[in-house]
Design an enzyme around this catalytic site. Sequence first.
Site, PDB file in Angstrom:
ATOM      1  N   CYS A  82     -59.172 -30.568 -16.681  1.00 14.53           N
ATOM      2  CA  CYS A  82     -60.629 -30.725 -16.712  1.00 14.53           C
ATOM      3  C   CYS A  82     -61.100 -31.825 -17.650  1.00 14.53           C
ATOM      4  O   CYS A  82     -62.070 -32.525 -17.355  1.00 14.53           O
ATOM      5  CB  CYS A  82     -61.279 -29.384 -17.006  1.00 14.53           C
ATOM      6  SG  CYS A  82     -61.023 -28.244 -15.610  1.00 14.53           S
ATOM      7  N   ASP A 128     -64.844 -26.727 -21.172  1.00 14.01           N
ATOM      8  CA  ASP A 128     -64.169 -25.458 -20.836  1.00 14.01           C
ATOM      9  C   ASP A 128     -63.541 -24.723 -22.029  1.00 14.01           C
ATOM     10  O   ASP A 128     -62.397 -24.252 -21.950  1.00 14.01           O
ATOM     11  CB  ASP A 128     -63.097 -25.699 -19.759  1.00 14.01           C
ATOM     12  CG  ASP A 128     -63.677 -26.180 -18.445  1.00 14.01           C
ATOM     13  OD1 ASP A 128     -64.903 -26.406 -18.377  1.00 14.01           O
ATOM     14  OD2 ASP A 128     -62.908 -26.353 -17.478  1.00 14.01           O
ATOM     15  N   LYS A 168     -69.165 -25.265 -13.117  1.00 11.12           N
ATOM     16  CA  LYS A 168     -68.487 -25.995 -12.047  1.00 11.12           C
ATOM     17  C   LYS A 168     -67.369 -25.133 -11.486  1.00 11.12           C
ATOM     18  O   LYS A 168     -66.849 -24.260 -12.195  1.00 11.12           O
ATOM     19  CB  LYS A 168     -67.913 -27.301 -12.604  1.00 11.12           C
ATOM     20  CG  LYS A 168     -66.892 -27.028 -13.693  1.00 11.12           C
ATOM     21  CD  LYS A 168     -66.379 -28.282 -14.313  1.00 11.12           C
ATOM     22  CE  LYS A 168     -65.416 -27.971 -15.438  1.00 11.12           C
ATOM     23  NZ  LYS A 168     -64.194 -27.237 -15.018  1.00 11.12           N
TER      24      LYS A 168
END
Length: 212
Positions: free
Chosen positions: A159, A16, A114
């Site tokens: 994450c 990310d 995602k």
Amino acid sequence: MAAITIAPNDVLIVVDMQYDFLPGGSLAVADGDAIVPLINNLARRFSHVVLTQDWHPADHISFASQHVGKAPFETVELDYGIQVLWPDHCVWSSHGAEITADLDIPHAQLVLRKGYNRAIDSYSGFQEADRQTPTGLTGYLGERDLGRVYVVGLATDFCVGWTAIDAAAAGFDVTVIDDATRGIDTAGSLAKAWAAMAEAGVERIQSQDILD
Ligand code: VGL
Ligand code: ZN
């Protein structure tokens, strides 16, 4: 001599590294930009790199804006458990959802999105927050016979942490490179995440263990 040698089948998962998590973004992680050169450097040691990308519809259930009377960083109880509410972030096709152009990993092989299901969040690159819906990453790594999983990126306590824990649950050996991550740290989440990672058997190293 570096303490750790990266094997030919090891894989680096870069989590990310998107504009919304970087300074100026809607869910900026403090100092998030500081790890970009380090990640670029680490990635050169790996033959296999996977990028994850948080990728939400504009009405995603994790957004505080979708819950009347709720503010970012408060929580709600959803079908699958407690959900932290966030500022709107990484809305698909927005600038904030783009992976930073400063990431210089041309040999990255997969960009895995995602969090695209409106009603289920997904911190982890392996499994959505309902703990039932797989993303396919376990199968991808398995089919390609990729070995130890190293994890870097943003944010350590969400994450990165969930990706590492789920990789361990899927049977991979997992290492998080501490100084190549940064945390959000809301309500003690950073300490909790490191404890949960240790509990799951995730190794914690520093980049110098690989780079020196
Ligand atoms: C993340 C909160 C919400 C992360 C993603 O990348 O750690 N955190 N969505
Ligand atoms: Zn998100």
